[in-house]
Design an enzyme around this catalytic site. Sequence first.
Site, PDB file in Angstrom:
ATOM      1  CG  HIS A  24      -0.299   7.098   0.800  1.00  0.00           C
ATOM      2  ND1 HIS A  24       0.394   6.214   1.086  1.00  0.00           N
ATOM      3  CD2 HIS A  24      -1.594   7.343   0.917  1.00  0.00           C
ATOM      4  CE1 HIS A  24      -0.492   5.240   0.971  1.00  0.00           C
ATOM      5  NE2 HIS A  24      -1.722   5.671   1.219  1.00  0.00           N
ATOM      6  CG  HIS A  79      -8.625   1.249  -0.015  1.00  0.00           C
ATOM      7  ND1 HIS A  79      -8.602   2.483  -0.685  1.00  0.00           N
ATOM      8  CD2 HIS A  79      -7.130   1.750   0.359  1.00  0.00           C
ATOM      9  CE1 HIS A  79      -8.101   3.344  -0.396  1.00  0.00           C
ATOM     10  NE2 HIS A  79      -7.658   3.478   0.127  1.00  0.00           N
ATOM     11  CD  GLU A  81      -4.040   5.099  -0.844  1.00  0.00           C
ATOM     12  OE1 GLU A  81      -4.007   6.436  -0.662  1.00  0.00           O
ATOM     13  OE2 GLU A  81      -4.956   4.680   0.412  1.00  0.00           O
ATOM     14  CG  ASP A  83      -0.643   1.396  -0.565  1.00  0.00           C
ATOM     15  OD1 ASP A  83      -1.896   2.479  -1.064  1.00  0.00           O
ATOM     16  OD2 ASP A  83      -0.339   2.525   0.529  1.00  0.00           O
ATOM     17  CE1 TYR A 193      -1.023   3.835   8.109  1.00  0.00           C
ATOM     18  CE2 TYR A 193      -3.780   4.550   8.466  1.00  0.00           C
ATOM     19  CZ  TYR A 193      -2.641   4.517   7.834  1.00  0.00           C
ATOM     20  OH  TYR A 193      -3.317   3.429   6.581  1.00  0.00           O
ATOM     21  CG  HIS A 226      -0.520   0.447   5.864  1.00  0.00           C
ATOM     22  ND1 HIS A 226       0.281   0.144   4.826  1.00  0.00           N
ATOM     23  CD2 HIS A 226      -1.678   1.299   4.656  1.00  0.00           C
ATOM     24  CE1 HIS A 226       0.336   1.124   3.370  1.00  0.00           C
ATOM     25  NE2 HIS A 226      -0.741   1.400   3.703  1.00  0.00           N
TER      26      HIS A 226
END
Length: 401
Positions: A24, A79, A81, A83, A193, A226
Site C-alpha cells: 500500500h 471492499h 480498494e 488490490d 498487518y 490477504h
Amino acid sequence: MKPVEIKKDIFWVGAVDYVSRDFHGYSLSPQGTTYNAYVVKDEKTVLFDNVKEGFLSTLLCRLSQVVEPEKIDYIVCNHLEPDHAGCLPELIKLCKPEKIYCSPMGKRSMEAHFDIEGWPVEVVKTGDSINIGSRDIHFVETRMLHWPDSMVSYIPQDKLLICNDAFGQNIASTERYADEVDRAVLEHAMTEYYHNIVLPFSPIVIKTLDLIAEMKLDIDMLAPDHGLIFRGDDVQWCLNKYREFAEQGWKKRAVIVYDTMWHSTEKMAYAVASGLESEGVPCRIMWLKSDHHSAVMTELSRCGAVIFGSPTHNNGLLPNVAKMLTYMKGLRPQNKIGGAFGSFGWSGECVKQLTEWIGDMGFEMPVEGVKVKHLPKHDTYQDCYNMGVEIAKALKEKCGE
C-alpha cells in the site's frame, strides 16, 4: 495454478504475490502477500472480490477451472480498494453479471474508481441477505475496518465468513490455511498487518467483534482477502488475537527509536537501555536508518514504552525521526509511556520537540527528557541511565508489578 476447494463448491481462486515488499505504499510486506478471491457454485454462482491489477490472468486461470467466467451470476465487492477490485472492469466485461453487490459507501467508492454507467450495481446494508439456491449470503457493514466501504459476507449453511481485510496477513505461500504454517510466523504476520493498517480503527474492531458475538454467527472458517484462511479451532484463536490487539493492554517491554549524526545520540540510547535493563524491563534499540517505520510499529505492539532520540537538525528533528513520529501518530497507539533524549551542537530544540510530539500522541512522560551539547560525558550517561530506570519503574507499575 490450481484453485483450492475450501468448502464444498466454494473455491479460493486468488493470486499469490511473491514479489511484493511494499504494501500500500507505506508498509513493508517482507513475506509478500496474496489477493484472495472466492467463488461459490450454487444455483447462482457468485464471485467474492477479485485481485490487484496485473494478476487478472492468474485469477482467470484458477476461476476457469471451477466455472466458465461467463457463467458468473453475481459479483460481491466487500471492499473496493485496488488490490481487491483492480480487475473489476475487465471481469464485468467478461462475465456480464446479473448483479454486483456492494455497501452504500462501496457504491460511492466504485463510482470514484470506475465508470460504472450500465453496471447492475445493487446496494446492500447490514441485515440484508440474498438467496443463491441452497445457500444464503448475509451482509454486514464493517465501516472503517479499514475503509468506509468495507463489509463482510456470511454464509450460514457453510459457517463461512468472507471478511475482506479483517484478519488478514501478508504471507505469500503455497499453503492456504493458517494451521499449515508455523504459528510464530503466522502470529508475527498478523501483528505486523494489524499494527500498520488496522490499529487506528481498534475501537471499531472491538465493536465488530462484539457485534459478531451478539449476532451469534456460527463461524468455523474465516476467509480474509490477504494471507491464510482460518478454520476450526483457529477461528476463535484469531478472534481472540484481534481483541487482544485492539485492547492494547500494557506490556512490560520498551523500544528505543533513534537516529544519529555523529553517534552522540546513539550512545545515549544505549545508556537509556542500560537503565531499563537494570529494572528488569527488556528493550530493543532500533536505528531508523536500518529499521523501517513499519518494523518499529510491529515492535511497538509488544511494548508499553517507546523512547525517542534525535539530534537537533536545522532547529528541528532529523528527517527519519520526524517521519517515524508522523507515521506513529497517524496509527494512534494507546497505553504507552514515552521518553525523549538527544544531542545538539547549536540551538538544541530536539528534546522539546520530541516531548511535544509524545504528548500529542497521549503518551505519559514520567521523566523529563535528556539533552546534551556535542558529546555525552559521564553525567549525561548517568542522566540517560536514570531516565531508563524511571521509565521502567513507571511501566512496571502500569503492568501491576
